[in-house]
Design a protein around this motif. Structure first.
Motif, PDB file in Angstrom:
ATOM      1  N   THR A  92      33.106  50.809  35.036  1.00  0.00           N
ATOM      2  CA  THR A  92      32.339  49.357  35.320  1.00  0.00           C
ATOM      3  C   THR A  92      30.979  49.465  35.694  1.00  0.00           C
ATOM      4  N   GLY A  93      30.505  50.735  36.132  1.00  0.00           N
ATOM      5  CA  GLY A  93      29.202  50.800  36.532  1.00  0.00           C
ATOM      6  C   GLY A  93      29.041  50.576  38.020  1.00  0.00           C
ATOM      7  N   ASN A  94      29.892  50.300  38.681  1.00  0.00           N
ATOM      8  CA  ASN A  94      30.019  50.073  40.243  1.00  0.00           C
ATOM      9  C   ASN A  94      30.474  51.602  40.878  1.00  0.00           C
ATOM     10  N   HIS A  95      29.901  51.790  42.215  1.00  0.00           N
ATOM     11  CA  HIS A  95      30.088  52.813  42.870  1.00  0.00           C
ATOM     12  C   HIS A  95      30.812  52.502  44.295  1.00  0.00           C
ATOM     13  N   PHE A  96      31.690  52.581  44.613  1.00  0.00           N
ATOM     14  CA  PHE A  96      32.352  52.120  45.906  1.00  0.00           C
ATOM     15  C   PHE A  96      33.738  52.628  46.139  1.00  0.00           C
ATOM     16  N   VAL A  97      34.071  52.700  47.675  1.00  0.00           N
ATOM     17  CA  VAL A  97      35.208  53.012  48.002  1.00  0.00           C
ATOM     18  C   VAL A  97      35.771  51.619  48.583  1.00  0.00           C
ATOM     19  N   SER A  98      36.928  51.475  48.035  1.00  0.00           N
ATOM     20  CA  SER A  98      37.614  50.196  48.690  1.00  0.00           C
ATOM     21  C   SER A  98      38.766  50.570  49.420  1.00  0.00           C
ATOM     22  N   ILE A  99      39.033  49.832  50.743  1.00  0.00           N
ATOM     23  CA  ILE A  99      40.069  50.181  51.668  1.00  0.00           C
ATOM     24  C   ILE A  99      40.817  48.888  51.941  1.00  0.00           C
ATOM     25  N   GLU A 100      42.040  49.272  52.250  1.00  0.00           N
ATOM     26  CA  GLU A 100      43.167  48.032  52.865  1.00  0.00           C
ATOM     27  C   GLU A 100      43.534  48.699  54.105  1.00  0.00           C
TER      28      GLU A 100
ATOM     29  N   ILE B  73      28.862  52.738  47.566  1.00  0.00           N
ATOM     30  CA  ILE B  73      28.177  54.265  47.483  1.00  0.00           C
ATOM     31  C   ILE B  73      27.317  54.273  46.789  1.00  0.00           C
ATOM     32  N   ASN B  74      26.004  54.386  47.386  1.00  0.00           N
ATOM     33  CA  ASN B  74      24.785  54.682  46.541  1.00  0.00           C
ATOM     34  C   ASN B  74      24.679  55.931  46.133  1.00  0.00           C
ATOM     35  N   ASP B  75      24.905  56.966  46.886  1.00  0.00           N
ATOM     36  CA  ASP B  75      24.905  58.475  46.668  1.00  0.00           C
ATOM     37  C   ASP B  75      25.773  59.154  47.492  1.00  0.00           C
ATOM     38  N   ASP B  76      25.944  60.551  47.402  1.00  0.00           N
ATOM     39  CA  ASP B  76      26.525  61.287  48.282  1.00  0.00           C
ATOM     40  C   ASP B  76      26.197  61.208  49.772  1.00  0.00           C
ATOM     41  N   GLY B  77      27.192  61.095  50.485  1.00  0.00           N
ATOM     42  CA  GLY B  77      26.733  61.086  52.199  1.00  0.00           C
ATOM     43  C   GLY B  77      27.579  60.525  52.731  1.00  0.00           C
ATOM     44  N   THR B  78      27.277  60.074  53.985  1.00  0.00           N
ATOM     45  CA  THR B  78      28.465  59.596  55.441  1.00  0.00           C
ATOM     46  C   THR B  78      28.038  58.111  55.194  1.00  0.00           C
ATOM     47  N   TYR B  79      29.336  57.295  55.344  1.00  0.00           N
ATOM     48  CA  TYR B  79      29.213  55.937  55.180  1.00  0.00           C
ATOM     49  C   TYR B  79      30.290  55.436  56.320  1.00  0.00           C
ATOM     50  N   TRP B  80      30.184  54.349  56.750  1.00  0.00           N
ATOM     51  CA  TRP B  80      31.052  54.042  57.788  1.00  0.00           C
ATOM     52  C   TRP B  80      31.682  52.724  57.728  1.00  0.00           C
ATOM     53  N   THR B  81      32.877  52.169  57.802  1.00  0.00           N
ATOM     54  CA  THR B  81      33.375  51.097  57.433  1.00  0.00           C
ATOM     55  C   THR B  81      33.179  50.125  58.747  1.00  0.00           C
ATOM     56  N   ARG B  82      33.064  49.045  58.495  1.00  0.00           N
ATOM     57  CA  ARG B  82      32.558  47.679  59.330  1.00  0.00           C
ATOM     58  C   ARG B  82      33.801  47.556  60.294  1.00  0.00           C
ATOM     59  N   ASN B  83      34.980  47.542  59.515  1.00  0.00           N
ATOM     60  CA  ASN B  83      36.073  47.241  60.403  1.00  0.00           C
ATOM     61  C   ASN B  83      36.756  48.391  61.079  1.00  0.00           C
ATOM     62  N   ILE B  84      37.080  47.919  62.243  1.00  0.00           N
ATOM     63  CA  ILE B  84      37.836  48.874  63.156  1.00  0.00           C
ATOM     64  C   ILE B  84      39.429  49.003  62.775  1.00  0.00           C
ATOM     65  N   VAL B  85      39.714  50.220  62.063  1.00  0.00           N
ATOM     66  CA  VAL B  85      40.911  50.433  61.761  1.00  0.00           C
ATOM     67  C   VAL B  85      42.030  50.947  62.407  1.00  0.00           C
TER      68      VAL B  85
ATOM     69  N   TRP C  30      38.646  53.867  44.790  1.00  0.00           N
ATOM     70  CA  TRP C  30      37.617  54.592  44.587  1.00  0.00           C
ATOM     71  C   TRP C  30      36.979  54.808  43.151  1.00  0.00           C
ATOM     72  N   GLU C  31      35.608  54.276  43.073  1.00  0.00           N
ATOM     73  CA  GLU C  31      35.161  54.401  41.673  1.00  0.00           C
ATOM     74  C   GLU C  31      33.715  54.644  41.372  1.00  0.00           C
ATOM     75  N   GLY C  32      33.487  55.374  40.468  1.00  0.00           N
ATOM     76  CA  GLY C  32      32.046  55.485  40.113  1.00  0.00           C
ATOM     77  C   GLY C  32      31.537  56.698  40.216  1.00  0.00           C
ATOM     78  N   PHE C  33      31.720  57.779  40.824  1.00  0.00           N
ATOM     79  CA  PHE C  33      31.593  59.007  41.037  1.00  0.00           C
ATOM     80  C   PHE C  33      32.567  60.294  40.969  1.00  0.00           C
ATOM     81  N   ASN C  34      31.985  61.238  40.709  1.00  0.00           N
ATOM     82  CA  ASN C  34      33.111  62.219  40.341  1.00  0.00           C
ATOM     83  C   ASN C  34      33.113  63.351  41.546  1.00  0.00           C
ATOM     84  N   GLY C  35      32.807  63.033  42.523  1.00  0.00           N
ATOM     85  CA  GLY C  35      32.682  63.902  43.706  1.00  0.00           C
ATOM     86  C   GLY C  35      34.058  63.716  44.574  1.00  0.00           C
TER      87      GLY C  35
END
Lengths: 515, 289
Positions: free
Chosen positions: A170-178, A193-205, A213-218
Motif C-alpha cells: 500500500t505504501g503505508n508504514h504503520f503499526v495498528s493496535i486494538e 512508522i516513519n523509520d526504525d525507532g521508538t514510538y509511543w501509543t497515545r492511548n493508555i492501554v 503492521w505494514e510497510g517495513f521488513n524489520g
C-alpha cells in the motif's frame, strides 16, 4: 541548539555560522535560548487541548493563611527599600517535620525538582514484552494500564509504492493496535512508522487485543515498560546543525547522554533493497552526568519527566539524579582574536565527549601573504597551557611549525591535523598564532566538554530501568526480582505570597509550622 | 510560632475546560489523572438521558469508577462449540440468572445477592456450573458486595449494520440470536445450511460465527441481536436500579396470599415505604403521576 538556526542565516564561510564559541556565536546563543524556550512553550500549548497528552500539570496547591502574629516582617534597608524577612516553614506529611525551602518566583515554584521519593506500590511482573512480530498471536498481560512503547528495528527496507515498484504494497508504514483502554473500553489506534525507532501509543492501554503492521521488513516489539528503549525523544525541542535540523533525541553512549537527530527522516528514503544501509544519525553533543560531588558515575538508564522537563538518571548504586539540561553555552574566550586571520582551526566537533580523543585541524582559509610559522596553543579547563609539538603531542614549551615563506602563498603552509584527549570537563580553548611575511594574526576557538551536576539526588531501591507512568509515578524495574516499584515524588518547597500573607505549598502536609 | 492545617487551593488546568465540554467538573481534591480518566470515559462511553444511561454512568459523576470484575465465558467442547445451546445471562437488581437454553427456559443457576452477599461466595457457585466459565479480571474482588454488580444482560442489539456487496457478510460478532433485513428479495427464506442455498432469496445465518450467506449479492443494512460472550461483568461503586423492577418485589413489597392461593406481592412493606419516602423527600414533584 536553536542558536544554530539563527546562525544558519549567515553565509557558510562566516565564523558565526560554524563556530558557536565565536563572539557572534555566543551573542546569538542568548537569543537562541529565548527562542528555544518559546518554541517549547508553543509546542506545550498545542497539546493543551489533547485529552491524552503526557503532561497533565497541577490541579491543586495548598495554602496556609497566616495569623496576624505570623505575618511577614520587613527589615528596612534604606528609607525607600524594605527587605522581607521570610519565616522558617516546616511541614509534616507523616514522616516527621521537614524544613521547606522557599522558591523565589512562582515559575520556579511550579516547575521545581522533587526533593523526596516514597515507595507507593510494588507489583510483580512476568516481563515487559506485550507483543512481538516474531510471535504474532501471543499477547502478554499488562500489569497496569500504561502507554505502550513500540520498538521497530533491523529494517532493511521500507516499502515505497511507485508506478513500477512494490505494487503489492500500500505504501503505508504503520503499526495498528486494538485493545482496551484504562476504562476497559475498546479502542483502535494507528501509529505511523516513519523509520526504525521508538514510538509511543497515545492511548493508555489496559489490554492489547490485536496488532497489525505494514510497510517495513524489520521486527516490531511492543512493551508496556520501555526497558529496551532505543532513545528518548525530548518533545518540543529541536537539534539544529549547519546542514539539517530534526527532533532532539537522547540516548546513552559510553556513560554520557548523547543528543542526536536523524539525517533522513523517512526510512523509505534510504532503506531500500540492494542499497547498503548508511548511518542516519547526526550527533550533536554528549553530556557527562555528574553526581553532587562533581564526579562522573555509571548511568544505567534515564528518563525524561514530561511534567517538568527534567532528566532523571539512574545510577548503579540505587540513586536517581535529577538534572535540568539546557543548551550548552560557551564562556567568553581568554585570548582575543585579531581582526584578520589566515589560518583557522577546525575541531572535529565543538562539543567533545569526556574521555574521548578528537581531532582538530588547521585550515589555510585566507591566502593573503606567505606564512612564516604557526604555533598552536591550548588552554584546558584547569587553565593549564600547552603547545602543540612537532610530533603532534602537547607539551609545555612553545613550538612553532615552520612555514615556507619563500614559496608561493598557497604553498607556504601545509595544513596539519592533531588530536586532543578530553580528560577534563569544561571549555578547552585553542589559539592558532600565525606569523606571515607581513603581520601576525591570532585565530581563537573553543571546544566544550559538557558535564552537568544534578539538582537533587534521590534514593530508590534496586533496579535497572526507569520511566514515568501515565499518572506520573516514577517507575523502577527490577529485572532480577521481576517486579516494578512505583514511587511518588514530593516537592517540599513553599512560595511566600507577601501581599496576602499566605504560604503556598505543593504538598498536603498534615500540619505546617511557621516560625 | 503558628501551627496550621493547609487548605486545598484548586488551580485551573486546561483539562478542566475539556471536562466542561463533557459536562464534568473536577471535584475538589480529585487528581488530574483521575479527572482525565473520567473525561476519557465520558468521551468514549458518553452518558445520556435514558434510564439505561443513568444506570450505567452514575459513578463517574461523583468521581468514582466502575470495575470489570469478571468475564463470563461459555464452556466449549473440543471443537470449540459452546456446550450451552442458547445461552443467556442477566444481572438484575437482586440476582444473577444464567440460562443454558433460554428459548426452552433451561435455567442453570439463579443466585440472589441476599444469599450470596460477597462476590467470593457468588463465584464459588458460578464455578460449579458446567456450561459457563468465570474468569477473574480484578484480583481484589473477594469481599465486594454482590449487590453492586451492574445491571446488564448478555443480549445486545445492533441496528443498521452495513452488508457487504458480496454473497457473505461477517457481522463481527458471535452467538447470533436474531437476524433481520428489510431486503426481502435477498433475504426471503432462511435455510438450515450453506449447502441448502439454492434458490434466489435463500439465506443462511451461521449463528455461531456471525456470518450471513446468501444466493444473491447483498446490499443495504441489517439488524441483529446476539449474546456477547465473554460477557464483562462490572462492579459499580454506586449502583442504581428501577424502583419498579419486578425482581425487587420480594424485597420491597408484602408477599400476601391472594384468593387463588398464590403468594403475590401487593403493597409496599416497610423497606419499600422507606425508599419511597427518601425519594419523595429528595424530589417530590414527580411522585404519584
Amino acid at each position: 541548539m536553536f542558536s544554530q538556526r539563527i546562525a544558519n542565516a549567515f553565509p557558510e564561510w562566516t565564523k558565526v555560522r560554524h563556530d558557536p564559541s565565536s563572539e557572534g556565536g555566543r551573542l546569538i546563543s542568548s537569543f537562541g535560548e529565548l527562542l528555544a524556550g518559546e518554541y517549547k512553550f508553543l509546542n506545550l500549548l498545542k497539546e493543551e487541548k489533547d485529552i491524552l497528552r503526557k503532561r497533565l500539570g497541577r490541579g491543586q496547591l495548598y495554602t496556609v493563611v497566616l495569623d496576624e502574629a505570623d505575618h511577614f516582617q520587613f527589615n528596612q534597608i534604606s528609607p525607600i527599600l524594605n527587605e522581607v524577612i521570610y519565616p522558617t516553614v516546616t511541614g509534616d506529611r507523616g514522616t516527621g517535620a521537614l524544613t521547606l525551602t522557599r522558591k523565589e518566583t512562582i515559575e520556579e515554584f511550579l516547575s521545581c525538582e522533587p526533593t523526596d521519593l516514597s515507595l507507593v506500590e510494588t507489583i510483580s511482573v512476568g516481563g515487559t514484552l506485550v507483543w512481538e512480530s516474531a510471535a504474532l498471536d501471543t499477547y502478554n498481560a499488562i500489569p497496569r494500564p500504561e502507554r505502550l512503547c513500540i520498538n521497530v528495528e533491523n529494517s532493511t527496507e521500507y516499502f515505497k509504492r511507485t508506478k513500477t515498484r512494490n505494487l503489492n504494497k500500500t505504501g503505508n508504514h504503520f503499526v495498528s493496535i486494538e485493545g482496551l483502554d484504562l476504562n476497559d473500553i475498546n479502542f483502535k489506534e494507528r501509529i505511523e512508522i516513519n523509520d526504525d525507532g521508538t514510538y509511543w501509543t497515545r492511548n493508555i492501554v489496559k489490554k492489547l487485543l490485536k496488532v497489525t503492521w505494514e510497510g517495513f521488513n524489520g521486527s516490531a516489539k511492543i512493551f508496556w515498560f520501555p526497558n529496551e528503549k532505543l532513545y528518548v525523544e525530548e518533545k518540543g525541542k529541536l537539534m539544529v546543525t549547519m546542514d539539517l535540523e530534526g527532533n532532539l533525541k537522547w540516548r546513552l553512549s559510553d556513560n554520557t547522554l548523547e543528543a542526536f537527530t536523524d539525517i533522513l527522516k523517512a526510512g523509505s528514503d534510504y532503506r531500500k533493497q540492494g542499497i547498503p544501509l548508511v548511518e542516519n544519525i547526526e550527533v550533536g553533543y554528549n553530556i557527562t552526568m555528574l553526581n553532587l560531588s562533581g564526579n562522573p558515575y555509571q548511568v544505567i538508564d534515564f528518563a525524561i519527566n514530561e511534567e517538568n522537563g527534567l532528566f532523571y538518571c539512574l545510577s548503579d548504586d540505587q540513586k536517581v539524579f535529577v538534572y535540568q539540561i539546557t543548551e550548552p553555552h560557551f564562556l567568553p574566550l581568554i585570548e582575543e582574536e585579531t581582526d584578520m586571520t589566515y589560518v583557522e582551526l577546525k575541531p572535529q566537533s565543538h562539543w567533545a565527549k569526556f574521555g574521548g580523543s578528537e581531532f582538530l585541524g588547521t585550515s589555510f582559509q585566507r591566502m593573503r601573504f606567505p606564512i612564516s610559522r604557526v604555533r598552536i596553543k591550548r588552554t584546558d579547563p584547569a587553565g593549564i597551557i600547552r603547545y602543540l609539538q612537532a610530533d603532534k603531542t602537547w607539551g609545555p614549551s612553545s613550538y612553532w611549525f615552520s612555514g615556507r615563506p619563500d614559496k608561493e602563498i598557497e604553498e607556504s603552509w601545509q595544513d596539519i591535523m592533531f588530536f586532543t584527549e578530553y580528560n577534563q570537563i569544561g571549555q578547552w580553548e585553542y589559539v592558532c598564532e600565525v606569523e606571515t611575511t607581513k603581520d601576525t594574526t591570532k585565530y581563537v576557538t573553543a571546544v566544550l566538554v559538557i558535564g552537568t551536576q544534578p539538582l537533587v539526588e534521590l534514593v530508590v531501591g534496586a533496579g535497572e530501568n526507569i520511566t514515568f507512568s501515565h499518572d506520573n509515578y516514577l517507575v523502577l524495574l527490577d529485572n532480577s526480582l521481576n517486579e516494578i516499584k512505583l514511587y511518588k515524588e514530593f516537592f517540599d518547597f513553599y512560595y511566600a505570597n507577601v501581599d496576602t500573607n499566605e504560604i503556598i505549598l505543593l504538598e498536603n502536609y498534615s500540619t505546617v509550622t511557621v516560625t | 510560632m503558628g501551627v496550621y492545617t493547609p487548605n486545598i487551593l484548586p488551580i485551573p488546568n486546561s483539562i478542566d475546560e475539556l471536562g466542561r465540554y463533557r459536562g464534568l467538573i473536577r471535584i475538589v481534591g480529585e487528581s488530574i489523572s483521575d479527572f482525565r480518566k473520567r473525561i476519557l470515559l465520558e468521551t468514549r462511553d458518553p452518558s445520556g438521558p435514558l434510564e439505561t444511561d443513568i444506570m450505567r454512568t452514575l459513578s463517574r459523576k461523583v468521581g468514582l469508577f466502575d470495575k470489570v470484575i469478571f468475564e463470563l465465558d461459555l464452556a466449549k467442547d473440543v471443537d470449540g462449540i459452546p456446550l450451552a445451546p442458547d445461552p443467556f445471562v442477566e444481572i438484575t437488581s437482586t440476582c444473577i440468572r444464567l440460562w443454558s437454553d433460554k428459548d426452552n427456559d433451561v435455567l442453570d443457576g439463579e443466585f440472589f445477592f441476599k444469599d450470596y452477599k460477597f462476590l467470593t461466595d457468588l463465584k464459588t457457585e458460578i464455578d460449579l456450573l458446567t456450561n459457563f466459565q468465570l474468569i477473574v479480571v480484578e484480583t481484589n474482588y473477594h469481599y465486594l458486595y454482590s449487590r453492586n454488580l451492574m445491571i446488564t444482560s448478555s443480549l445486545k442489539t445492533v441496528d443498521g449494520f452495513p452488508l457487504n456487496s458480496s454473497y457473505q457478510t461477517d457481522l463481527k460478532v458471535k452467538y447470533l440470536k436474531d437476524f433481520r433485513s428489510e431486503n426481502f428479495f435477498i433475504f426471503g427464506k432462511e435455510v438450515l445450511s450453506i449447502s441448502s442455498l439454492v434458490d434466489p432469496g435463500d439465506y443462511y445465518v451461521d449463528k455461531l460465527n456471525g456470518i450471513i450467506y446468501t444466493t444473491e449479492v447483498q446490499s443495504g443494512t441489517a439488524s441483529f441481536s446476539y449474546n456477547q460472550f465473554p460477557m464483562r461483568i462490572k462492579w459499580q461503586e454506586i449502583k442504581s436500579y428501577q424502583y419498579n423492577e419486578k425482581d425487587l418485589d420480594y424485597e420491597i413489597k408484602k408477599q400476601d396470599i391472594i384468593e387463588t392461593g398464590e403468594v403475590k406481592p401487593t403493597v409496599v412493606n416497610s423497606e419499600g415505604a422507606f425508599i419511597a419516602n427518601e425519594v419523595i423527600k429528595a424530589h417530590g414533584l414527580t411522585w404519584g403521576r
